[in-house]
Design a protein around this motif. Structure first.
Motif, PDB file in Angstrom:
ATOM      1  N   UNK A   1       0.829  -1.210   0.000  1.00 25.85           N
ATOM      2  CA  UNK A   1       0.000   0.000   0.000  1.00 25.85           C
ATOM      3  C   UNK A   1       0.861   1.257   0.000  1.00 25.85           C
ATOM      4  N   UNK A   2       1.931   1.257   0.766  1.00 23.68           N
ATOM      5  CA  UNK A   2       2.813   2.431   0.789  1.00 23.68           C
ATOM      6  C   UNK A   2       3.506   2.624  -0.553  1.00 23.68           C
ATOM      7  N   UNK A   3       3.872   1.526  -1.191  1.00 18.88           N
ATOM      8  CA  UNK A   3       4.534   1.617  -2.488  1.00 18.88           C
ATOM      9  C   UNK A   3       3.609   2.232  -3.532  1.00 18.88           C
ATOM     10  N   UNK A   4       2.398   1.729  -3.646  1.00 15.50           N
ATOM     11  CA  UNK A   4       1.480   2.235  -4.672  1.00 15.50           C
ATOM     12  C   UNK A   4       0.972   3.634  -4.365  1.00 15.50           C
ATOM     13  N   UNK A   5       1.044   4.029  -3.097  1.00 13.51           N
ATOM     14  CA  UNK A   5       0.636   5.382  -2.723  1.00 13.51           C
ATOM     15  C   UNK A   5       1.785   6.380  -2.805  1.00 13.51           C
ATOM     16  N   UNK A   6       2.993   5.894  -3.096  1.00 14.55           N
ATOM     17  CA  UNK A   6       4.153   6.777  -3.136  1.00 14.55           C
ATOM     18  C   UNK A   6       4.517   7.323  -1.779  1.00 14.55           C
ATOM     19  N   UNK A   7       4.314   6.500  -0.742  1.00 12.93           N
ATOM     20  CA  UNK A   7       4.553   6.946   0.637  1.00 12.93           C
ATOM     21  C   UNK A   7       5.472   5.982   1.373  1.00 12.93           C
ATOM     22  N   UNK A   8       6.538   5.576   0.725  1.00 14.84           N
ATOM     23  CA  UNK A   8       7.465   4.609   1.320  1.00 14.84           C
ATOM     24  C   UNK A   8       8.227   5.178   2.499  1.00 14.84           C
ATOM     25  N   UNK A   9       8.582   4.292   3.433  1.00  7.94           N
ATOM     26  CA  UNK A   9       9.465   4.650   4.538  1.00  7.94           C
ATOM     27  C   UNK A   9      10.890   4.258   4.161  1.00  7.94           C
ATOM     28  N   UNK A  10      11.895   4.856   4.785  1.00  8.07           N
ATOM     29  CA  UNK A  10      13.284   4.532   4.438  1.00  8.07           C
ATOM     30  C   UNK A  10      13.604   3.042   4.524  1.00  8.07           C
ATOM     31  N   UNK A  11      13.033   2.352   5.508  1.00 10.86           N
ATOM     32  CA  UNK A  11      13.348   0.936   5.652  1.00 10.86           C
ATOM     33  C   UNK A  11      12.584   0.055   4.664  1.00 10.86           C
ATOM     34  N   UNK A  12      11.725   0.646   3.852  1.00 14.92           N
ATOM     35  CA  UNK A  12      11.008  -0.105   2.814  1.00 14.92           C
ATOM     36  C   UNK A  12      11.827  -0.265   1.539  1.00 14.92           C
ATOM     37  N   UNK A  13      12.762   0.632   1.316  1.00 12.95           N
ATOM     38  CA  UNK A  13      13.297   0.847  -0.029  1.00 12.95           C
ATOM     39  C   UNK A  13      13.990  -0.358  -0.641  1.00 12.95           C
ATOM     40  N   UNK A  14      14.768  -1.088   0.124  1.00  8.21           N
ATOM     41  CA  UNK A  14      15.594  -2.151  -0.452  1.00  8.21           C
ATOM     42  C   UNK A  14      14.765  -3.239  -1.125  1.00  8.21           C
ATOM     43  N   UNK A  15      13.606  -3.533  -0.594  1.00  6.05           N
ATOM     44  CA  UNK A  15      12.811  -4.653  -1.110  1.00  6.05           C
ATOM     45  C   UNK A  15      11.721  -4.228  -2.089  1.00  6.05           C
ATOM     46  N   UNK A  16      11.559  -2.928  -2.310  1.00  7.03           N
ATOM     47  CA  UNK A  16      10.425  -2.490  -3.129  1.00  7.03           C
ATOM     48  C   UNK A  16      10.442  -3.008  -4.573  1.00  7.03           C
ATOM     49  N   UNK A  17      11.590  -3.226  -5.231  1.00  8.06           N
ATOM     50  CA  UNK A  17      11.506  -3.758  -6.603  1.00  8.06           C
ATOM     51  C   UNK A  17      10.818  -5.114  -6.679  1.00  8.06           C
ATOM     52  N   UNK A  18      11.011  -5.943  -5.662  1.00 10.18           N
ATOM     53  CA  UNK A  18      10.404  -7.266  -5.671  1.00 10.18           C
ATOM     54  C   UNK A  18       8.903  -7.174  -5.388  1.00 10.18           C
ATOM     55  N   UNK A  19       8.533  -6.300  -4.485  1.00  8.83           N
ATOM     56  CA  UNK A  19       7.115  -6.071  -4.213  1.00  8.83           C
ATOM     57  C   UNK A  19       6.436  -5.505  -5.460  1.00  8.83           C
ATOM     58  N   UNK A  20       7.094  -4.564  -6.120  1.00  7.34           N
ATOM     59  CA  UNK A  20       6.547  -3.980  -7.344  1.00  7.34           C
ATOM     60  C   UNK A  20       6.343  -5.049  -8.405  1.00  7.34           C
ATOM     61  N   UNK A  21       7.337  -5.906  -8.573  1.00 11.48           N
ATOM     62  CA  UNK A  21       7.247  -6.951  -9.598  1.00 11.48           C
ATOM     63  C   UNK A  21       6.084  -7.893  -9.328  1.00 11.48           C
ATOM     64  N   UNK A  22       5.910  -8.300  -8.074  1.00 11.74           N
ATOM     65  CA  UNK A  22       4.825  -9.222  -7.730  1.00 11.74           C
ATOM     66  C   UNK A  22       3.462  -8.561  -7.904  1.00 11.74           C
ATOM     67  N   UNK A  23       3.336  -7.308  -7.484  1.00  9.69           N
ATOM     68  CA  UNK A  23       2.079  -6.592  -7.657  1.00  9.69           C
ATOM     69  C   UNK A  23       1.722  -6.463  -9.138  1.00  9.69           C
ATOM     70  N   UNK A  24       2.702  -6.176  -9.964  1.00  6.16           N
ATOM     71  CA  UNK A  24       2.445  -6.046 -11.395  1.00  6.16           C
ATOM     72  C   UNK A  24       1.969  -7.366 -11.997  1.00  6.16           C
ATOM     73  N   UNK A  25       2.567  -8.467 -11.590  1.00  7.35           N
ATOM     74  CA  UNK A  25       2.145  -9.772 -12.116  1.00  7.35           C
ATOM     75  C   UNK A  25       0.672 -10.008 -11.797  1.00  7.35           C
ATOM     76  N   UNK A  26       0.309  -9.867 -10.524  1.00  6.40           N
ATOM     77  CA  UNK A  26      -1.058 -10.168 -10.100  1.00  6.40           C
ATOM     78  C   UNK A  26      -2.069  -9.253 -10.770  1.00  6.40           C
TER      79      UNK A  26
END
Length: 291
Positions: A126-151
């Protein structure tokens, strides 16, 4: 604002295919993605863009993700599920397929996700798609983005476009509510000069009038900007009424363009107009770290 010139019909068909959009009568209010080809064609486009590019390492990394996305999106589902539930399954499948293929820091970031906490994963999404990431979110966001796009792309590809309403001034995706990653200006035939906005999440494309700012609807204070000397397809449409900008990609310049790939490759243009005080309308999930 200049209109693109005509291009051969074969190039137009290639441009539509490169965007992974299902063929149909044009112009159409909505074009749905083809999950069976979209991610592979993105990977192919990224592979052509990466050599010699200042962001070549990142483009190559997203190429790897895109190829993995293709393998998963093209495979049949074991059981039906909503995108909200399916994306976590796709994330786990992505993890398995990428095992041994990632640099150590990326592998550690993927393993560090809260795998046993569905609520925490959904919160990160939710934070990723809202453009409201926290600093500790950043490292893993490409994988979350990829999975969200697939679904979400799999979901969108299974819909009937004729049943989806999309006003010609819609700001967000009519399927998932996501922000556009960019607009594509088509050339040739009866789609010459038409703008389709492309969702950065489910990859649905919808027609939007070119005479108005996507953000505020103003028609008299918009202009196109480009990096001096650049010959690629990317332009930035800026609006002096609301101080916003959205990337526009000219199909006549690159019939094989992919909105996500070409938006990544033209990040320098975002920096240029951002320095000029224009805030982005679009959202590229693979540029979340840059934000």
């Amino acid at each position: 604002m200049t209109q693109p010139t005509s291009a051969p019909a074969a190039d137009i068909a290639d441009a539509m295919a490169a965007a992974g959009l299902q063929p149909g009568r044009s112009p159409a209010p909505v074009r749905l993605p083809d999950p069976g080809v979209l991610f592979q064609r993105r990977a192919d486009r990224l592979r052509r863009l990466a050599p010699g590019h200042p962001l070549s390492a990142w483009l190559e990394f997203v190429t790897l993700l895109s190829e993995t996305q293709h393998a998963l999106a093209a495979a049949p589902l074991s059981a039906p599920a909503t995108p909200q539930a399916q994306w976590r399954r796709d994330l786990e499948a992505l993890r398995k397929r990428l095992r041994g293929a990632l640099p150590i820091p990326a592998a550690e970031a993927l393993d560090a996700l809260p795998w046993t906490d569905a609520d925490a994963l959904d919160g990160l999404a939710a934070r990723l798609t809202a453009g409201a990431l926290r600093p500790d979110d950043l490292a893993a966001t490409p994988f979350v983005a990829a999975a969200l796009q697939i679904a979400w792309t799999r979901h969108a590809g299974g819909l009937d476009a004729s049943g989806i309403a999309a006003p010609a001034t819609a700001v967000t995706c009519p399927v998932c509510g996501g922000a556009p990653v960019a607009g594509v200006i088509h050339a040739g035939s009866d789609i010459s000069g038409l703008r389709y906005l492309h969702c950065g999440l489910c990859h649905t494309a919808w027609h939007h009038v070119r005479s108005a700012c996507v953000s505020c609807g103003e028609g008299n204070r918009i202009s196109l900007r480009a990096i001096e000397g650049a010959d690629g397809p990317a332009r930035a449409e800026t609006c002096d009424a609301c101080q916003s900008h959205l990337k526009l990609l000219l199909a006549e310049k690159a019939p094989d363009l992919d909105p996500v790939a070409d938006d990544l490759a033209s990040f320098a243009l975002d920096v240029l107009v951002g320095d000029g005080g224009y805030a982005p309308i679009g959202l590229n999930l693979f540029l979340a770290q840059a934000g």
